[in-house]
Design a protein around this motif. Structure first.
Motif, PDB file in Angstrom:
ATOM      1  N   ALA A  15       0.837  -1.211   0.000  1.00  0.00           N
ATOM      2  CA  ALA A  15       0.000   0.000   0.000  1.00  0.00           C
ATOM      3  C   ALA A  15       0.867   1.255   0.000  1.00  0.00           C
ATOM      4  O   ALA A  15       0.549   2.237  -0.677  1.00  0.00           O
ATOM      5  CB  ALA A  15      -0.935  -0.011   1.202  1.00  0.00           C
ATOM      6  N   ARG A  16       1.967   1.217   0.719  1.00  0.00           N
ATOM      7  CA  ARG A  16       2.830   2.401   0.821  1.00  0.00           C
ATOM      8  C   ARG A  16       3.559   2.716  -0.493  1.00  0.00           C
ATOM      9  O   ARG A  16       4.101   3.808  -0.648  1.00  0.00           O
ATOM     10  CB  ARG A  16       3.818   2.238   1.969  1.00  0.00           C
ATOM     11  CG  ARG A  16       3.117   2.258   3.317  1.00  0.00           C
ATOM     12  CD  ARG A  16       4.090   2.405   4.473  1.00  0.00           C
ATOM     13  NE  ARG A  16       3.393   2.509   5.733  1.00  0.00           N
ATOM     14  CZ  ARG A  16       2.710   3.566   6.162  1.00  0.00           C
ATOM     15  NH1 ARG A  16       2.635   4.627   5.400  1.00  0.00           N
ATOM     16  NH2 ARG A  16       2.108   3.565   7.325  1.00  0.00           N
ATOM     17  N   LEU A  18       1.982   2.706  -3.403  1.00  0.00           N
ATOM     18  CA  LEU A  18       0.978   3.230  -4.326  1.00  0.00           C
ATOM     19  C   LEU A  18       0.733   4.709  -4.055  1.00  0.00           C
ATOM     20  O   LEU A  18       0.691   5.140  -2.903  1.00  0.00           O
ATOM     21  CB  LEU A  18      -0.331   2.443  -4.185  1.00  0.00           C
ATOM     22  CG  LEU A  18      -0.224   0.954  -4.507  1.00  0.00           C
ATOM     23  CD1 LEU A  18      -1.492   0.220  -4.100  1.00  0.00           C
ATOM     24  CD2 LEU A  18       0.071   0.747  -5.987  1.00  0.00           C
ATOM     25  N   HIS A  19       0.555   5.463  -5.132  1.00  0.00           N
ATOM     26  CA  HIS A  19       0.400   6.910  -5.009  1.00  0.00           C
ATOM     27  C   HIS A  19      -0.814   7.382  -5.804  1.00  0.00           C
ATOM     28  O   HIS A  19      -1.113   6.824  -6.874  1.00  0.00           O
ATOM     29  CB  HIS A  19       1.659   7.620  -5.510  1.00  0.00           C
ATOM     30  CG  HIS A  19       2.903   7.140  -4.830  1.00  0.00           C
ATOM     31  ND1 HIS A  19       3.226   7.489  -3.535  1.00  0.00           N
ATOM     32  CD2 HIS A  19       3.868   6.294  -5.241  1.00  0.00           C
ATOM     33  CE1 HIS A  19       4.347   6.895  -3.187  1.00  0.00           C
ATOM     34  NE2 HIS A  19       4.761   6.156  -4.208  1.00  0.00           N
ATOM     35  N   ALA A  20      -1.478   8.396  -5.285  1.00  0.00           N
ATOM     36  CA  ALA A  20      -2.641   8.962  -5.969  1.00  0.00           C
ATOM     37  C   ALA A  20      -2.279   9.262  -7.422  1.00  0.00           C
ATOM     38  O   ALA A  20      -1.243   9.861  -7.696  1.00  0.00           O
ATOM     39  CB  ALA A  20      -3.114  10.227  -5.260  1.00  0.00           C
ATOM     40  N   ASP A  22      -1.719   6.811  -9.681  1.00  0.00           N
ATOM     41  CA  ASP A  22      -1.164   5.602 -10.296  1.00  0.00           C
ATOM     42  C   ASP A  22      -2.272   4.819 -10.995  1.00  0.00           C
ATOM     43  O   ASP A  22      -3.357   4.633 -10.438  1.00  0.00           O
ATOM     44  CB  ASP A  22      -0.522   4.682  -9.245  1.00  0.00           C
ATOM     45  CG  ASP A  22       0.802   5.192  -8.721  1.00  0.00           C
ATOM     46  OD1 ASP A  22       1.319   6.197  -9.242  1.00  0.00           O
ATOM     47  OD2 ASP A  22       1.322   4.572  -7.767  1.00  0.00           O
ATOM     48  N   SER A 118      -3.076   2.685   6.747  1.00  0.00           N
ATOM     49  CA  SER A 118      -2.417   2.472   5.448  1.00  0.00           C
ATOM     50  C   SER A 118      -3.386   1.934   4.407  1.00  0.00           C
ATOM     51  O   SER A 118      -3.101   0.964   3.698  1.00  0.00           O
ATOM     52  CB  SER A 118      -1.212   1.539   5.590  1.00  0.00           C
ATOM     53  OG  SER A 118      -0.271   2.090   6.477  1.00  0.00           O
ATOM     54  N   VAL A 120      -5.904   2.233   0.943  1.00  0.00           N
ATOM     55  CA  VAL A 120      -5.834   2.755  -0.422  1.00  0.00           C
ATOM     56  C   VAL A 120      -7.234   2.693  -1.029  1.00  0.00           C
ATOM     57  O   VAL A 120      -7.926   1.680  -0.912  1.00  0.00           O
ATOM     58  CB  VAL A 120      -4.856   1.929  -1.299  1.00  0.00           C
ATOM     59  CG1 VAL A 120      -4.864   2.420  -2.739  1.00  0.00           C
ATOM     60  CG2 VAL A 120      -3.449   1.987  -0.728  1.00  0.00           C
ATOM     61  N   VAL A 164      -5.468   4.757  -8.546  1.00  0.00           N
ATOM     62  CA  VAL A 164      -5.388   5.094  -7.127  1.00  0.00           C
ATOM     63  C   VAL A 164      -5.930   6.518  -6.981  1.00  0.00           C
ATOM     64  O   VAL A 164      -5.352   7.465  -7.500  1.00  0.00           O
ATOM     65  CB  VAL A 164      -3.942   5.005  -6.583  1.00  0.00           C
ATOM     66  CG1 VAL A 164      -3.887   5.470  -5.131  1.00  0.00           C
ATOM     67  CG2 VAL A 164      -3.407   3.591  -6.724  1.00  0.00           C
ATOM     68  N   ASP A 167      -4.283   7.789  -1.693  1.00  0.00           N
ATOM     69  CA  ASP A 167      -3.257   6.876  -1.194  1.00  0.00           C
ATOM     70  C   ASP A 167      -3.203   6.917   0.331  1.00  0.00           C
ATOM     71  O   ASP A 167      -3.938   7.679   0.978  1.00  0.00           O
ATOM     72  CB  ASP A 167      -1.898   7.155  -1.845  1.00  0.00           C
ATOM     73  CG  ASP A 167      -1.337   8.538  -1.560  1.00  0.00           C
ATOM     74  OD1 ASP A 167      -1.614   9.108  -0.480  1.00  0.00           O
ATOM     75  OD2 ASP A 167      -0.589   9.053  -2.418  1.00  0.00           O
ATOM     76  N   CYS A 168      -2.338   6.099   0.907  1.00  0.00           N
ATOM     77  CA  CYS A 168      -2.297   5.954   2.361  1.00  0.00           C
ATOM     78  C   CYS A 168      -1.711   7.166   3.079  1.00  0.00           C
ATOM     79  O   CYS A 168      -1.735   7.222   4.301  1.00  0.00           O
ATOM     80  CB  CYS A 168      -1.583   4.662   2.764  1.00  0.00           C
ATOM     81  SG  CYS A 168       0.135   4.593   2.297  1.00  0.00           S
TER      82      CYS A 168
END
Length: 188
Positions: A15-16, A18-20, A22, A118, A120, A164, A167-168
């Motif tokens: 999860a960490r 992954l970014h908004a 993606d 965390s 998503v 995404v 994100d977290c």
């Protein structure tokens, strides 16, 4: 923003990464539920009883699929509005669920829970239920059959196209995209 393949389960470590923004092709086991199913799951947790599936690192798709036609695994399976699950999402994340798939904005309380646990939030394309159903290779009813389309199902998906949205860390594509749009149009 990246394009990438994501294999479930959605661990905290994964999860960490992954970014908004993606774009992902998601593969693995997911669970389906909408508001009636979420309400029942949260009531089950309040009673101290176990859920019908292990929520640890689980991803839940907010969908009420249509019945499968002969020869199909599942019927149309487009996302429902995620805000209907906002009252339940923090509780689900508190017991281990990490991923959510749906459409639309989320309340600040949900974003805060995502940061804490965390989580998503993946966006699926509304109106593309028949196309999304083609990514579903297996579907199994696991609980709450009386809820019809809102029953809990275990699905195996391959290369489900998602974005995404949040994100977290709480980065939100809807907010960033709107700000970018307004900034571009200020310059015109």
């Amino acid at each position: 923003m990246e394009r990438r393949r994501v294999e479930l389960p959605l661990t905290e470590e994964l999860a960490r990464t992954l970014h908004a923004g993606d774009q992902v092709l998601l593969t693995g086991t997911i669970y389906t539920s909408r508001d009636a199913g979420h309400k029942r799951m949260c009531e089950t947790l309040e009673k101290g009883e176990p859920l019908p599936f292990d929520p640890t690192d689980a991803t839940i798709y907010y969908v009420g699929p249509t019945p499968a036609k002969p020869g199909q695994v599942i019927g149309s399976a487009g996302p429902t509005t995620s805000g209907r699950m906002d009252a339940y999402a923090p509780t689900m994340m508190s017991v281990g669920a990490r991923g959510m798939i749906g459409k639309g904005a989320r309340l600040p309380e949900v974003v805060e829970a995502m940061k804490q646990y965390s989580g998503v939030y993946f966006g699926a394309i509304g109106g593309a239920g028949a196309l999304l159903a083609k990514c579903i290779r297996k579907a199994e009813l696991i609980a709450y059959e009386d809820l019809g389309a809102e029953a809990l199902r275990k699905l195996y998906v391959e290369d489900m196209p998602l974005v995404v949205i949040i994100d977290c860390e709480g980065n939100n594509l809807y907010e960033a995209g709107r700000a970018e749009y307004l900034n571009i149009h200020k310059k015109l």
